[in-house]
Enzyme design. Structure first.
Site, PDB file in Angstrom:
ATOM      1  N   GLY A 113      39.223  32.590  47.741  1.00  0.00           N
ATOM      2  CA  GLY A 113      38.991  31.174  47.515  1.00  0.00           C
ATOM      3  C   GLY A 113      37.911  30.844  46.504  1.00  0.00           C
ATOM      4  N   CYS A 231      40.793  40.148  36.015  1.00  0.00           N
ATOM      5  CA  CYS A 231      39.463  40.741  35.836  1.00  0.00           C
ATOM      6  C   CYS A 231      39.648  42.173  35.345  1.00  0.00           C
ATOM      7  CB  CYS A 231      38.651  40.664  37.128  1.00  0.00           C
ATOM      8  SG  CYS A 231      39.424  41.449  38.532  1.00  0.00           S
TER       9      CYS A 231
END
Ligand code: SAM
Length: 518
Positions: A113, A231
């Protein structure tokens, strides 16, 4: 840090001369950060009350570098949802998506989140956030973090992307795809990612990304925006994943990410020509003509920025009549009309099967409670639904979720127990802070702590031992009893949970799973 040989080879090929400073960055310390929940307070207000030394993350609104040796994750302000602990580069994608109040936003790969909480802040109380996570174990943390942030208009689903795509074609104004990836950018943060890295993993992730991206594009309305982020550094998972999509979806186009205003340290992604020069396998990608301008996307490199590795691309779904791929005026104008239509739709739809409206008595009890304890929270009673004695506030923009796995369809407000209303932890977290008036703390029995009780808010200094005992789930004995009834217990001004006072004893109503150490 021992990096996999093949990874080193790949990075040498990608970076050329810049490989040396990149490799050296693995022996340098990484920086930690938090991001302020601007639904609960402004960045300036946080700076004024922060017990930690702060230094602004240049590219993130509300983002601050902090020293984790100050234990920000254990502070009462964390429990009050005032901030999220987040890797600095990971703050960028949700801030690059042009989400605004009233938008319908989808975070497709959302747990735990980090980005969904920021998207919830950006749309404020208006519009709808659908936060989805495929993993049933990770989705719980996602729900908790959205609740901690007090985000009222969020729905949490637990589905693979294709199941949402079947239901929500051209539905969202904004979509974030923070894709599962090989995680090279997190090697410094998470050394386990080094151990599990392999070329096969890169290929597997690239295949999943190529599967997810077109589904995400399908869920975007024409004129809407999509952010794709990873990432990891591999072009296969970044530039080529985007190019792969663009080849199949002529309705999608790249938008140049602005690298000013704090983003000066971001690097432009590699162009098609540069990738060809570096010898990447571009079979299936037409060169030289027809290649998209991949340099619209950006990479965050750990040796150039105060953050870990990230790749971010902003895409736009074309719409006839909108030639410009920036935030076109026509698009903004049209939004008003779209929202008006949605409000009408919302009034007619029902989101949760088996739910209904509150009875006259329930409505009376509930309205009385809300008028007393949450007068500043504008709750539209017509949006409240009851199911098995549990009351929910449904988003203005209702969805049909039947047949889908979801953990939350609206905000759980509380439960009716024999004609009494018992407020929920989720409601406490969604309530505005206590008014900012001069405090006159009273001294509690042992003289070690202070509090202020106005019959509604029970406020403790944020570093109070009593407050920490309450956060652990303990019952408190207060010197000055005050009238019996519910208290919204606050760390300074910000609610952390409910207590019920009777004859000077404050019964703890923080649910077991929300207490410290659980
Ligand atoms: N956006 C999150 C945040 O900021 O906290 C991090 C998301 S993480 C990079 C990627 C997520 O994708 C993981 O939670 C993972 O469970 C999920 N995922 C894995 N495989 C997936 C798939 N095939 N489709 C969709 N999501 C997937």
């Amino acid at each position: 840090m021992k990096l996999p040989d093949q990874f080193q080879e790949n990075m040498k090929r990608l970076l050329g001369e810049a490989y040396a400073p990149f490799a050296a960055s693995f022996d340098a310390g990484r920086r930690n950060a938090l991001r302020v929940n601007r639904l609960k307070l402004t960045s300036e207000q946080f700076e004024a009350v922060s017990p930690f030394a702060l230094e602004q993350v240049p590219w993130a609104q509300g983002g601050y570098y902090v020293d984790y040796r100050d234990y920000p994750g254990q502070h009462a302000f964390y429990r009050a949802g005032l901030y999220y602990l987040q890797e600095p580069s990971a703050m960028a994608p949700a801030q690059i998506l042009p989400a605004a109040p009233g938008d319908r936003v989808l975070d497709l790969c959302a747990a735990p989140g980090g980005k969904a909480t920021e998207l919830g802040v950006r749309i404020g109380g208006e519009g709808l956030l659908v936060a989805n996570e495929i993993s049933s174990s990770r989705v719980r943390a996602l729900k908790r973090n959205l609740e901690l942030f007090g985000i009222r208009n969020a729905i949490v689903t637990n589905e693979p992307p294709h199941r949402l795509q079947e239901r929500f074609l051209s539905f969202f104004d904004q979509v974030l795809v923070d894709a599962p990836c090989s995680g090279e950018g997190m090697f410094r943060k998470n050394p386990e990612a080094v151990a599990t890295w392999s070329l096969e993993k890169v290929k597997e992730c690239a295949a999943v990304q190529r599967e997810i991206l077109p589904l995400a594009a399908d869920m975007l309305r024409p004129g809407g925006y999509l952010v794709y982020s990873t990432c990891t550094f591999e072009p296969e998972e970044n530039e080529l994943a985007i190019w792969h999509l663009l080849l199949r979806r002529p309705d999608m186009e790249l938008v140049r990410i602005d690298c000013t205003q704090g983003r000066e340290s971001f690097a432009r992604a590699y162009s098609a020509g540069e990738l060809a020069e570096k010898g990447y396998d571009l079979q299936g990608y037409p060169l030289p003509s027809g290649s998209p301008d991949l340099t619209c996307a950006v990479r965050i490199w750990p040796h150039r920025s105060g953050g870990e590795g990230h790749f971010i691309a902003l895409l736009h779904r074309k719409e006839t009549g909108i030639a410009d791929c920036g935030l076109a005026q026509a698009d903004r104008g049209k939004k008003k009309e779209i929202r008006k239509g949605r409000k009408e739709q919302g009034k007619r739809a029902s989101a949760v099967s088996g739910s209904g409206s509150l009875s006259k008595t329930e409505l009376q009890i509930f309205s009385q409670f809300m008028a007393e304890y949450a007068p500043d929270l504008s709750i539209d009673l017509r949006r409240c639904e009851i199911r098995d004695a549990h009351v929910y506030l449904m988003p203005e923009d209702k969805l049909n979720l039947s047949g889908l796995q979801f953990l939350r369809a609206g905000l759980f407000l509380g439960t009716f127990k024999k004609n009494r209303f018992e407020p929920s932890q989720e409601l406490a977290m969604a309530l505005p802070p206590a008014p900012d008036k001069e405090r006159t703390p009273q001294t509690v029995p042992d003289g070690a702590d202070a509090y202020e009780d106005d019959g509604r808010y029970l406020r403790f200094p944020a570093d109070s031992d009593l407050l920490n005992a309450f956060l652990r789930g303990e019952t408190l004995r207060l010197k000055e009893g005050g009238r019996n009834g519910w208290r919204l217990v606050c760390a300074s001004r910000w609610p952390v949970g409910w207590g019920k006072l009777a004859a000077g004893v404050l019964k703890n109503h923080i649910p077991a799973g929300w207490r410290s150490g659980t």
